[in-house]
Design a protein around this motif. Structure first.
Motif, PDB file in Angstrom:
ATOM      1  N   GLY A   1       0.806  -1.210   0.000  1.00 47.43           N
ATOM      2  CA  GLY A   1       0.000   0.000   0.000  1.00 47.43           C
ATOM      3  C   GLY A   1       0.837   1.255   0.000  1.00 47.43           C
ATOM      4  N   GLU A   2       0.169   2.357   0.229  1.00 47.48           N
ATOM      5  CA  GLU A   2       0.812   3.662   0.115  1.00 47.48           C
ATOM      6  C   GLU A   2       1.682   3.982   1.329  1.00 47.48           C
ATOM      7  N   ARG A   3       2.604   4.903   1.117  1.00 46.66           N
ATOM      8  CA  ARG A   3       3.381   5.552   2.175  1.00 46.66           C
ATOM      9  C   ARG A   3       4.280   4.602   2.958  1.00 46.66           C
ATOM     10  N   MET A   4       4.663   3.488   2.384  1.00 46.00           N
ATOM     11  CA  MET A   4       5.598   2.601   3.051  1.00 46.00           C
ATOM     12  C   MET A   4       7.033   3.065   2.782  1.00 46.00           C
ATOM     13  N   PRO A   5       7.922   2.970   3.783  1.00 45.11           N
ATOM     14  CA  PRO A   5       9.312   3.389   3.568  1.00 45.11           C
ATOM     15  C   PRO A   5      10.046   2.439   2.624  1.00 45.11           C
ATOM     16  N   LEU A   6      11.117   2.930   2.018  1.00 47.93           N
ATOM     17  CA  LEU A   6      11.956   2.125   1.141  1.00 47.93           C
ATOM     18  C   LEU A   6      13.157   1.614   1.924  1.00 47.93           C
ATOM     19  N   GLY A   7      13.508   0.344   1.732  1.00 45.16           N
ATOM     20  CA  GLY A   7      14.627  -0.220   2.471  1.00 45.16           C
ATOM     21  C   GLY A   7      15.160  -1.473   1.808  1.00 45.16           C
ATOM     22  N   VAL A   8      15.670  -2.396   2.638  1.00 49.81           N
ATOM     23  CA  VAL A   8      16.238  -3.671   2.189  1.00 49.81           C
ATOM     24  C   VAL A   8      15.439  -4.788   2.849  1.00 49.81           C
ATOM     25  N   THR A   9      15.010  -5.773   2.075  1.00 49.70           N
ATOM     26  CA  THR A   9      14.178  -6.860   2.592  1.00 49.70           C
ATOM     27  C   THR A   9      14.618  -8.190   1.989  1.00 49.70           C
ATOM     28  N   SER A  10      14.198  -9.275   2.623  1.00 46.44           N
ATOM     29  CA  SER A  10      14.523 -10.600   2.086  1.00 46.44           C
ATOM     30  C   SER A  10      13.876 -10.825   0.728  1.00 46.44           C
ATOM     31  N   TYR A  11      12.636 -10.379   0.574  1.00 44.43           N
ATOM     32  CA  TYR A  11      11.973 -10.595  -0.718  1.00 44.43           C
ATOM     33  C   TYR A  11      12.582  -9.726  -1.812  1.00 44.43           C
ATOM     34  N   GLY A  12      13.095  -8.559  -1.444  1.00 42.43           N
ATOM     35  CA  GLY A  12      13.807  -7.756  -2.435  1.00 42.43           C
ATOM     36  C   GLY A  12      15.046  -8.468  -2.947  1.00 42.43           C
ATOM     37  N   GLN A  13      15.760  -9.118  -2.022  1.00 45.43           N
ATOM     38  CA  GLN A  13      16.929  -9.909  -2.426  1.00 45.43           C
ATOM     39  C   GLN A  13      16.501 -11.038  -3.368  1.00 45.43           C
ATOM     40  N   GLY A  14      15.431 -11.710  -2.978  1.00 43.52           N
ATOM     41  CA  GLY A  14      14.973 -12.837  -3.783  1.00 43.52           C
ATOM     42  C   GLY A  14      14.522 -12.425  -5.169  1.00 43.52           C
ATOM     43  N   TRP A  15      13.820 -11.289  -5.244  1.00 44.36           N
ATOM     44  CA  TRP A  15      13.345 -10.867  -6.563  1.00 44.36           C
ATOM     45  C   TRP A  15      14.490 -10.429  -7.457  1.00 44.36           C
ATOM     46  N   PHE A  16      15.528  -9.864  -6.883  1.00 41.88           N
ATOM     47  CA  PHE A  16      16.688  -9.544  -7.720  1.00 41.88           C
ATOM     48  C   PHE A  16      17.272 -10.838  -8.301  1.00 41.88           C
ATOM     49  N   LEU A  17      17.431 -11.859  -7.475  1.00 45.86           N
ATOM     50  CA  LEU A  17      18.006 -13.117  -7.942  1.00 45.86           C
ATOM     51  C   LEU A  17      17.102 -13.796  -8.972  1.00 45.86           C
ATOM     52  N   LEU A  18      15.793 -13.755  -8.749  1.00 41.43           N
ATOM     53  CA  LEU A  18      14.870 -14.373  -9.693  1.00 41.43           C
ATOM     54  C   LEU A  18      14.880 -13.639 -11.032  1.00 41.43           C
ATOM     55  N   ALA A  19      14.867 -12.310 -10.981  1.00 46.35           N
ATOM     56  CA  ALA A  19      14.910 -11.548 -12.226  1.00 46.35           C
ATOM     57  C   ALA A  19      16.225 -11.784 -12.956  1.00 46.35           C
ATOM     58  N   ALA A  20      17.335 -11.735 -12.231  1.00 51.99           N
ATOM     59  CA  ALA A  20      18.653 -11.925 -12.847  1.00 51.99           C
ATOM     60  C   ALA A  20      18.760 -13.295 -13.508  1.00 51.99           C
ATOM     61  N   SER A  21      18.110 -14.306 -12.925  1.00 52.78           N
ATOM     62  CA  SER A  21      18.211 -15.668 -13.457  1.00 52.78           C
ATOM     63  C   SER A  21      17.613 -15.802 -14.849  1.00 52.78           C
ATOM     64  N   GLN A  22      16.810 -14.824 -15.272  1.00 52.70           N
ATOM     65  CA  GLN A  22      16.189 -14.885 -16.588  1.00 52.70           C
ATOM     66  C   GLN A  22      17.103 -14.383 -17.705  1.00 52.70           C
ATOM     67  N   PHE A  23      18.239 -13.792 -17.321  1.00 53.83           N
ATOM     68  CA  PHE A  23      19.155 -13.189 -18.299  1.00 53.83           C
ATOM     69  C   PHE A  23      20.499 -13.915 -18.278  1.00 53.83           C
ATOM     70  N   GLU A  24      21.089 -14.107 -19.433  1.00 57.76           N
ATOM     71  CA  GLU A  24      22.324 -14.872 -19.528  1.00 57.76           C
ATOM     72  C   GLU A  24      23.444 -14.242 -18.701  1.00 57.76           C
ATOM     73  N   ASP A  25      23.515 -12.919 -18.670  1.00 55.91           N
ATOM     74  CA  ASP A  25      24.592 -12.279 -17.906  1.00 55.91           C
ATOM     75  C   ASP A  25      24.304 -12.229 -16.417  1.00 55.91           C
ATOM     76  N   GLY A  26      23.147 -12.779 -16.019  1.00 58.33           N
ATOM     77  CA  GLY A  26      22.837 -12.871 -14.595  1.00 58.33           C
ATOM     78  C   GLY A  26      22.941 -14.281 -14.039  1.00 58.33           C
ATOM     79  N   LYS A  27      23.352 -15.202 -14.871  1.00 59.63           N
ATOM     80  CA  LYS A  27      23.460 -16.599 -14.446  1.00 59.63           C
ATOM     81  C   LYS A  27      24.839 -16.871 -13.839  1.00 59.63           C
ATOM     82  N   LEU A  28      24.835 -17.723 -12.797  1.00 61.32           N
ATOM     83  CA  LEU A  28      26.096 -18.101 -12.148  1.00 61.32           C
ATOM     84  C   LEU A  28      26.621 -19.380 -12.769  1.00 61.32           C
ATOM     85  N   ALA A  29      27.938 -19.476 -12.832  1.00 64.52           N
ATOM     86  CA  ALA A  29      28.564 -20.672 -13.406  1.00 64.52           C
ATOM     87  C   ALA A  29      28.437 -21.840 -12.458  1.00 64.52           C
TER      88      ALA A  29
END
Length: 348
Positions: free
Chosen positions: A320-348
């Motif tokens: 909802g509205e007016r929530m502060p911006l910060g660092v969260t576990s789901y934010g970490q997870g979504w970065f990893l999930l999004a990155a996994s869709q791109f070749e330059d985001g894949k780990l060897a």
């Protein structure tokens, strides 16, 4: 923080930071982090995810809910009227990772834990049409549940009992019926059955991300001949078309997706990047504009990863509205999930 580009080193940094977080008492927040760690396909991070899943099973309640059953006090609930908030759907989000490890290991412990979580919903008071209320206190459908329960149900259908497929489809159909706006294609946050109202009616970016990613992950698991596929694909495409038009020139989406006076926010952006790229590659979305939008989204979010691997500009809970911006576990997870869709985001 400085401008960065998507590289395996950057993804590695985000994953390492994610494993160092204290996620003991989290449920849905931790679930996305688990999915992200598994998506790296790197043994170190998959093993870390398995340890967290094993702990989530060890703390499964007698009622069948994983990871403490969403019964703990949440420090962020005082930001809303839900001062007695008790989640009902959220622990099921961890069930997706539980079933991932059942698929990987064939160990009965994971299957049995998933079955207890699935059967928990047999005794839940539902809406008149069978919708699963997101919280215990009121009969409300929340858009969050499209991601929290539907991919879990679909994976349960794939690996344990085909009844999970029908349950996933039913929930998405009801969510779409009551929450997807017929004029815009976007999803509202919450619908209350009695009285018939929208206690949270904004077009919240992460909420629409829950819908997009949840529908897409369900489609990935649903049999090709299942009669519910067409309905889910239609709802997904309507949402995707609406969201595509609202992407900011920066590459972000706004926290309230149709309100350009609200902050540019990373979690919704990463969710759309994930869903758009995966859907384009799968042929669910055919216009190359979706792949371009996905690339712009992940690229701009690389710039909010700090030197430790923390992903910033994530709207903190609840939605909802007016929530502060910060660092969260789901934010970490979504970065990893999004990155996994791109070749330059894949780990060897």
């Amino acid at each position: 923080m400085s401008a960065e580009t998507l590289t395996p080193e950057l993804v590695n940094r985000v994953a390492r930071y994610t494993t160092e977080r204290d996620m003991e008492a989290e449920d849905w927040e931790k679930a996305v982090a688990l999915n992200g760690l598994v998506a790296t396909e790197k043994a170190t991070y998959v093993d870390a995810a398995r340890s967290l899943v094993d702990r989530s099973i060890a703390t499964q309640t007698s009622a069948g809910q994983l990871t403490y059953g969403s019964l703990d006090y949440k420090p962020w609930i005082d930001r809303t009227e839900l001062s007695s908030f008790k989640g009902q759907s959220d622990p099921a989000a961890v069930g997706h990772a539980v079933l991932d490890f059942y698929r990987k290991t064939d160990e009965a412990e994971y299957r049995d834990a998933a079955r207890r979580q699935f059967e928990f919903f047999d005794d839940v008071e539902r809406t008149e049409e069978g919708g699963i209320p997101h919280i215990r206190e009121r009969t409300e459908l929340w858009v969050d549940a499209i991601y929290m329960v539907c991919p879990f149900f679909a994976r349960y259908g794939e690996l344990v009992d085909e009844a999970g497929f029908d349950e996933a489809v039913q929930q998405i159909r009801l969510q779409s019926k009551y929450l997807q706006d017929p004029h815009t294609g976007l999803f509202r946050h919450a619908w209350r059955e009695c009285p018939n109202m929208y206690p949270s009616s904004t077009f919240w970016s992460r909420g629409n991300g829950w819908a997009a990613a949840g529908m897409l992950d369900t489609l990935e698991l649903l049999p090709e001949d299942h009669e519910g596929r067409a309905d889910i694909e239609s709802a997904f495409r309507e949402l995707a078309a609406a969201a595509l038009e609202l992407q900011d020139d920066s590459g972000y989406w706004h926290h309230i997706i149709d309100d350009r006076t609200t902050p540019l926010e990373a979690s919704g952006t990463l969710m759309f990047s994930y869903a758009f790229k995966q859907a384009y590659d799968a042929g669910v979305l055919e216009d190359e504009a979706y792949a371009t939008a996905a690339r712009r989204g992940i690229d701009i979010c690389c710039g909010v990863v700090d030197e430790d691997g923390a992903v910033h500009r994530i709207s903190e809970p609840p939605g909802g509205e007016r929530m502060p911006l910060g660092v969260t576990s789901y934010g970490q997870g979504w970065f990893l999930l999004a990155a996994s869709q791109f070749e330059d985001g894949k780990l060897a």
